[in-house]
Design an enzyme around this catalytic site. Structure first.
Site, PDB file in Angstrom:
ATOM      1  CD  GLU A  98       8.398  -0.190   7.411  1.00 47.71           C
ATOM      2  OE1 GLU A  98       8.627   0.898   6.847  1.00 47.71           O
ATOM      3  OE2 GLU A  98       7.333  -0.823   7.253  1.00 47.71           O
ATOM      4  CG  ASP A 158      -0.362  -0.082   2.528  1.00 47.02           C
ATOM      5  OD1 ASP A 158       0.877  -0.140   2.620  1.00 47.02           O
ATOM      6  OD2 ASP A 158      -1.116  -0.110   3.519  1.00 47.02           O
ATOM      7  CB  SER A 159       4.581   1.635  -0.143  1.00 48.57           C
ATOM      8  OG  SER A 159       4.758   0.487  -0.967  1.00 48.57           O
ATOM      9  CG  ASP A 168       0.812  -4.153   2.097  1.00 50.83           C
ATOM     10  OD1 ASP A 168       1.233  -5.179   2.664  1.00 50.83           O
ATOM     11  OD2 ASP A 168       1.499  -3.123   1.974  1.00 50.83           O
ATOM     12  CE  LYS A 212       3.462  -6.085   3.918  1.00 51.27           C
ATOM     13  NZ  LYS A 212       3.092  -4.925   4.784  1.00 51.27           N
TER      14      LYS A 212
END
Length: 261
Positions: free
Chosen positions: A179, A43-44, A82, A111
């Protein structure tokens, strides 16, 4: 096509897993043919492709759309998609969103971010045969509350992260992304889990590494994360840059110590 069992086998043999993001068919083609094991449709894309300041505006429809494009171009990589913000607010909404990403988007795995809160969702998806990847540490979908910062620096938060990681595995998660977690903590979590642990800004001891494709090509608009590296600068093509990234991950020359927290 790469399978989950093949990834597990590679990790057991000591081979590092190379992951990159991709958001469309063209880049997915070059990423997969260059030897990347796992493509993450993150979703970045909300920040990288759409120009938002966070990942929060990304919709489920958009995630399905981009996953479809990626899977049309993907030649061989395992593909993770995502679950966007609030799509995992309940077991029911999570299962519905995961179903769309798998059926319409043709993702191989979904994810989701978080620890204890998402355990019922992880178990429900796992029970239905949906491969699940967890995500701990810095949580981009929670930046409005917690900001962009390294997670697990003090003893209490480190113990919580360890507990969350083990809880996700016990609930049925098949993979975990860490992360911006201190390298020593990421190493300990990786050693205690039986599932592949993929790091981003979390040191070299994880079972694999993931970066945003635009970051390794040096074309990110705005500030590039400190843990990223421009692999295009020393090569003459995008394909060569991706292959250099894969080689560096496999040979454990990336991330170097300066890329660690």
């Amino acid at each position: 096509m790469k399978t989950l069992s093949a990834i597990r086998k590679s990790v057991r043999s000591g081979e590092k897993v190379a992951c990159l993001t991709a958001y469309d068919a063209s880049f997915a083609h070059w990423v997969s043919t260059a030897g990347v094991d796992v493509i993450l449709v993150g979703d970045s894309l909300g920040m990288v492709v759409q120009g938002h300041k966070t990942t929060l505006p990304v919709s489920l429809d958009e995630m399905v759309y981009h996953t479809q494009m990626v899977q049309r171009g993907n030649q061989s990589s395992w593909c993770i998609a995502d679950l966007p913000f609030m799509s995992d607010a309940s077991v029911e909404t999570c299962l519905s969103a995961a179903s769309r990403l798998m059926k319409e988007g043709q993702a191989n795995m979904v994810k989701l971010e978080g620890g204890e809160r998402v355990l019922p969702m992880v178990k429900a998806m796992s029970d239905l045969g949906i491969p699940v990847c967890g995500h701990l540490g810095l949580l981009p979908q929670s930046v409005e509350k917690h900001g962009y910062k390294v997670a697990g620096r003090d003893e209490s938060s480190a113990e919580k992260l360890m507990s969350q990681a083990q809880g996700l595995e016990q609930a049925g998660a098949d993979m975990l992304v860490l992360e911006c977690v201190p390298a020593d903590l990421a190493k300990e979590i990786t050693s205690r889990l039986n599932i592949p642990v993929i790091g981003i800004g979390s040191g070299p001891a994880c079972d694999g590494q993931v970066l945003v494709l635009q970051d390794i090509l040096g074309i990110t608009v705005g500030k590039t994360p400190l843990f990223a590296h421009n692999f295009l600068a020393a090569t003459n093509s995008i394909e060569s840059a991706i292959r250099s990234y894969v080689k560096a991950v496999k040979e454990e020359s990336f991330p170097a110590q300066e890329h660690c927290f």
